[in-house]
Design a protein around this motif. Sequence first.
Motif, PDB file in Angstrom:
ATOM      1  N   THR A 187       0.577  -1.135   0.025  1.00  0.00           N
ATOM      2  CA  THR A 187      -0.044   0.072  -0.143  1.00  0.00           C
ATOM      3  C   THR A 187       0.786   1.243   0.051  1.00  0.00           C
ATOM      4  OG1 THR A 187      -1.602   1.079   0.954  1.00  0.00           O
ATOM      5  CG2 THR A 187      -0.143   0.317   2.562  1.00  0.00           C
ATOM      6  N   GLY A 188       0.227   2.344  -0.686  1.00  0.00           N
ATOM      7  CA  GLY A 188       0.829   3.557  -0.435  1.00  0.00           C
ATOM      8  C   GLY A 188       0.241   4.234   0.462  1.00  0.00           C
ATOM      9  N   LEU A 189      -1.075   3.976   0.956  1.00  0.00           N
ATOM     10  CA  LEU A 189      -1.979   4.620   1.902  1.00  0.00           C
ATOM     11  C   LEU A 189      -2.260   3.768   3.057  1.00  0.00           C
ATOM     12  CD1 LEU A 189      -3.977   6.999   2.577  1.00  0.00           C
ATOM     13  CD2 LEU A 189      -5.810   5.908   1.383  1.00  0.00           C
ATOM     14  N   LEU A 190      -2.277   4.112   4.040  1.00  0.00           N
ATOM     15  CA  LEU A 190      -2.402   3.567   5.465  1.00  0.00           C
ATOM     16  C   LEU A 190      -3.352   4.452   6.120  1.00  0.00           C
ATOM     17  CD1 LEU A 190      -2.048   1.327   7.530  1.00  0.00           C
ATOM     18  CD2 LEU A 190      -0.032   2.612   8.461  1.00  0.00           C
ATOM     19  N   VAL A 191      -4.737   3.820   6.291  1.00  0.00           N
ATOM     20  CA  VAL A 191      -5.719   4.711   7.189  1.00  0.00           C
ATOM     21  C   VAL A 191      -5.463   4.027   8.574  1.00  0.00           C
ATOM     22  CG1 VAL A 191      -8.143   5.063   7.143  1.00  0.00           C
ATOM     23  CG2 VAL A 191      -7.221   4.797   5.224  1.00  0.00           C
ATOM     24  N   VAL A 192      -5.505   5.129   9.468  1.00  0.00           N
ATOM     25  CA  VAL A 192      -5.033   4.685  10.766  1.00  0.00           C
ATOM     26  C   VAL A 192      -6.540   5.252  11.718  1.00  0.00           C
ATOM     27  CG1 VAL A 192      -3.710   4.889  12.668  1.00  0.00           C
ATOM     28  CG2 VAL A 192      -2.799   5.211  10.305  1.00  0.00           C
ATOM     29  N   GLY A 193      -7.060   4.202  12.474  1.00  0.00           N
ATOM     30  CA  GLY A 193      -8.201   4.284  13.190  1.00  0.00           C
ATOM     31  C   GLY A 193      -7.756   4.302  14.839  1.00  0.00           C
ATOM     32  N   LEU A 194      -8.694   4.253  15.664  1.00  0.00           N
ATOM     33  CA  LEU A 194      -8.489   4.569  17.107  1.00  0.00           C
ATOM     34  C   LEU A 194      -8.309   2.983  17.804  1.00  0.00           C
ATOM     35  CD1 LEU A 194     -10.289   6.637  19.616  1.00  0.00           C
ATOM     36  CD2 LEU A 194      -9.694   4.473  20.107  1.00  0.00           C
ATOM     37  N   ALA A 195      -9.521   2.347  17.408  1.00  0.00           N
ATOM     38  CA  ALA A 195      -9.504   0.984  18.061  1.00  0.00           C
ATOM     39  C   ALA A 195     -10.483   0.181  17.474  1.00  0.00           C
ATOM     40  CB  ALA A 195      -9.393   0.856  19.470  1.00  0.00           C
ATOM     41  N   PRO A 196     -10.886  -1.115  17.388  1.00  0.00           N
ATOM     42  CA  PRO A 196     -11.951  -1.782  16.895  1.00  0.00           C
ATOM     43  C   PRO A 196     -13.240  -1.355  17.832  1.00  0.00           C
ATOM     44  CG  PRO A 196     -10.221  -3.192  16.990  1.00  0.00           C
ATOM     45  CD  PRO A 196      -9.602  -2.068  17.803  1.00  0.00           C
ATOM     46  N   ALA A 197     -14.465  -1.455  17.104  1.00  0.00           N
ATOM     47  CA  ALA A 197     -15.475  -1.300  17.885  1.00  0.00           C
ATOM     48  C   ALA A 197     -15.955  -2.666  18.429  1.00  0.00           C
ATOM     49  CB  ALA A 197     -16.745  -0.788  16.966  1.00  0.00           C
ATOM     50  N   ALA A 198     -16.831  -2.445  19.556  1.00  0.00           N
ATOM     51  CA  ALA A 198     -17.013  -3.696  20.503  1.00  0.00           C
ATOM     52  C   ALA A 198     -17.856  -4.842  19.609  1.00  0.00           C
ATOM     53  CB  ALA A 198     -17.835  -3.327  21.509  1.00  0.00           C
ATOM     54  N   HIS A 199     -18.868  -4.065  18.932  1.00  0.00           N
ATOM     55  CA  HIS A 199     -19.630  -5.030  18.147  1.00  0.00           C
ATOM     56  C   HIS A 199     -19.671  -4.858  16.545  1.00  0.00           C
ATOM     57  CE1 HIS A 199     -21.862  -5.804  21.908  1.00  0.00           C
ATOM     58  NE2 HIS A 199     -21.694  -4.543  22.299  1.00  0.00           N
ATOM     59  N   GLY A 200     -18.477  -4.100  16.226  1.00  0.00           N
ATOM     60  CA  GLY A 200     -18.090  -4.147  14.850  1.00  0.00           C
ATOM     61  C   GLY A 200     -16.690  -5.206  14.712  1.00  0.00           C
ATOM     62  N   GLY A 201     -15.913  -4.587  14.500  1.00  0.00           N
ATOM     63  CA  GLY A 201     -14.609  -5.276  14.214  1.00  0.00           C
ATOM     64  C   GLY A 201     -14.433  -6.534  15.612  1.00  0.00           C
ATOM     65  N   ASN A 202     -14.636  -6.319  16.602  1.00  0.00           N
ATOM     66  CA  ASN A 202     -14.658  -7.204  17.482  1.00  0.00           C
ATOM     67  C   ASN A 202     -15.629  -8.274  17.243  1.00  0.00           C
ATOM     68  OD1 ASN A 202     -13.685  -8.066  20.230  1.00  0.00           O
ATOM     69  ND2 ASN A 202     -15.714  -7.981  20.966  1.00  0.00           N
ATOM     70  N   ARG A 203     -16.648  -8.111  16.592  1.00  0.00           N
ATOM     71  CA  ARG A 203     -17.629  -9.158  15.974  1.00  0.00           C
ATOM     72  C   ARG A 203     -17.157  -9.923  14.715  1.00  0.00           C
ATOM     73  NH1 ARG A 203     -22.303  -8.730  12.717  1.00  0.00           N
ATOM     74  NH2 ARG A 203     -21.719  -6.291  12.689  1.00  0.00           N
ATOM     75  N   THR A 204     -16.720  -8.984  13.873  1.00  0.00           N
ATOM     76  CA  THR A 204     -16.557  -9.655  12.618  1.00  0.00           C
ATOM     77  C   THR A 204     -15.173 -10.119  12.176  1.00  0.00           C
ATOM     78  OG1 THR A 204     -15.951  -7.315  11.546  1.00  0.00           O
ATOM     79  CG2 THR A 204     -18.357  -8.049  11.709  1.00  0.00           C
ATOM     80  N   GLY A 205     -14.163  -9.830  13.120  1.00  0.00           N
ATOM     81  CA  GLY A 205     -12.702  -9.981  12.871  1.00  0.00           C
ATOM     82  C   GLY A 205     -11.915  -9.066  11.847  1.00  0.00           C
ATOM     83  N   ARG A 206     -12.641  -7.975  11.321  1.00  0.00           N
ATOM     84  CA  ARG A 206     -11.810  -7.297  10.508  1.00  0.00           C
ATOM     85  C   ARG A 206     -12.170  -5.773  10.864  1.00  0.00           C
ATOM     86  NH1 ARG A 206     -13.282  -8.123   4.302  1.00  0.00           N
ATOM     87  NH2 ARG A 206     -15.016  -6.822   4.734  1.00  0.00           N
ATOM     88  N   VAL A 207     -11.276  -5.007  10.738  1.00  0.00           N
ATOM     89  CA  VAL A 207     -10.918  -3.637  11.330  1.00  0.00           C
ATOM     90  C   VAL A 207     -12.215  -2.758  10.431  1.00  0.00           C
ATOM     91  CG1 VAL A 207      -9.357  -2.825   9.895  1.00  0.00           C
ATOM     92  CG2 VAL A 207      -9.773  -1.540  12.089  1.00  0.00           C
ATOM     93  N   PHE A 208     -13.058  -1.872  11.187  1.00  0.00           N
ATOM     94  CA  PHE A 208     -14.131  -0.943  10.539  1.00  0.00           C
ATOM     95  C   PHE A 208     -15.166  -1.985   9.483  1.00  0.00           C
ATOM     96  CE2 PHE A 208     -11.096   2.537  10.981  1.00  0.00           C
ATOM     97  CZ  PHE A 208     -11.916   3.302  11.776  1.00  0.00           C
ATOM     98  N   THR A 209     -15.360  -3.235  10.260  1.00  0.00           N
ATOM     99  CA  THR A 209     -16.429  -3.975   9.621  1.00  0.00           C
ATOM    100  C   THR A 209     -17.644  -4.386  10.301  1.00  0.00           C
ATOM    101  OG1 THR A 209     -14.633  -5.050   7.903  1.00  0.00           O
ATOM    102  CG2 THR A 209     -16.567  -6.094   8.369  1.00  0.00           C
ATOM    103  N   GLY A 210     -18.806  -4.115   9.649  1.00  0.00           N
ATOM    104  CA  GLY A 210     -20.014  -4.358  10.366  1.00  0.00           C
ATOM    105  C   GLY A 210     -20.529  -3.378  11.441  1.00  0.00           C
TER     106      GLY A 210
END
Length: 263
Positions: free
Chosen positions: A84-107
């Motif tokens: 990648t040339g672009l890295l998008v940086v977030g804070l942390a996974p969401a409890a019922h988003g990434g923590n549920r789906t297993g992929r950051v910013f998903t769900g």
Amino acid sequence: MPPGRGWPGDPATARTPVARTPADVTRLARSARTLPVLEARTSVCRACPRLVAWREDVARTRRRAYAAEPYWGRPIPGWGDPLTGLLVVGLAPAAHGGNRTGRVFTGDRSGDWIFAALHRAGFASQPHSVHAADGLTLTGARIAAAVRCAPPDNAPAPDERDTCAPWFDRELDLLAPHLRVMLALGAFAWDAALAAARRRDWAVARPRPRFGHGARALLARPGGAAPVVLLGSFHVSQQNTFTGRLTEAMLDDVLVQARALLA
């Protein structure tokens, strides 16, 4: 979800070493020679007791809307294009988003916003992200969270932030040959990116560049490597998107800047 138990795209196996202390995180991150190895080790980390307890409790109790679904309940490694040339940086996974789906910013709603914007900018193959096997791919972009576990109240403690930092640092090292732009979603990610840059001996302006939507900071790398440009955007949280503090047009504008810098 234990590693290697059939979760789509699980990077870890039962033989993946587990970090249980901050020293373990530093050692295992620094010795990861490839992104897949780093992703596997990140995904089984247990070095922050409060975060481990929280993410696993959420995975057991679940939200009513997802009561019939399994939860990932583990740290979320970075995801996307390894060149990648672009890295998008977030804070942390969401409890019922990434923590549920297993992929950051998903769900979750935040994922709806960022992936739709990445799709409009030509980085994502589709505008929605539902689960880890939904066919979404990223080209020229990667997403990672500064803290890899879902924290209570979306607020990692300072010691948890510092314990997790070597995973992010090593990811930057492995992405370095192609990395040109980092997009920080929110002030926490902005500060984490600047701190990681200093730990890598990248030159950061003094006084410290201030976060804001559309903010820009040039990070000069040693040894003649091309500089990295850090861009800032308000976070894609519902607090920002529901109130109009962040609009689709504002997010698109920042990604247009990122695309132009890569070109």
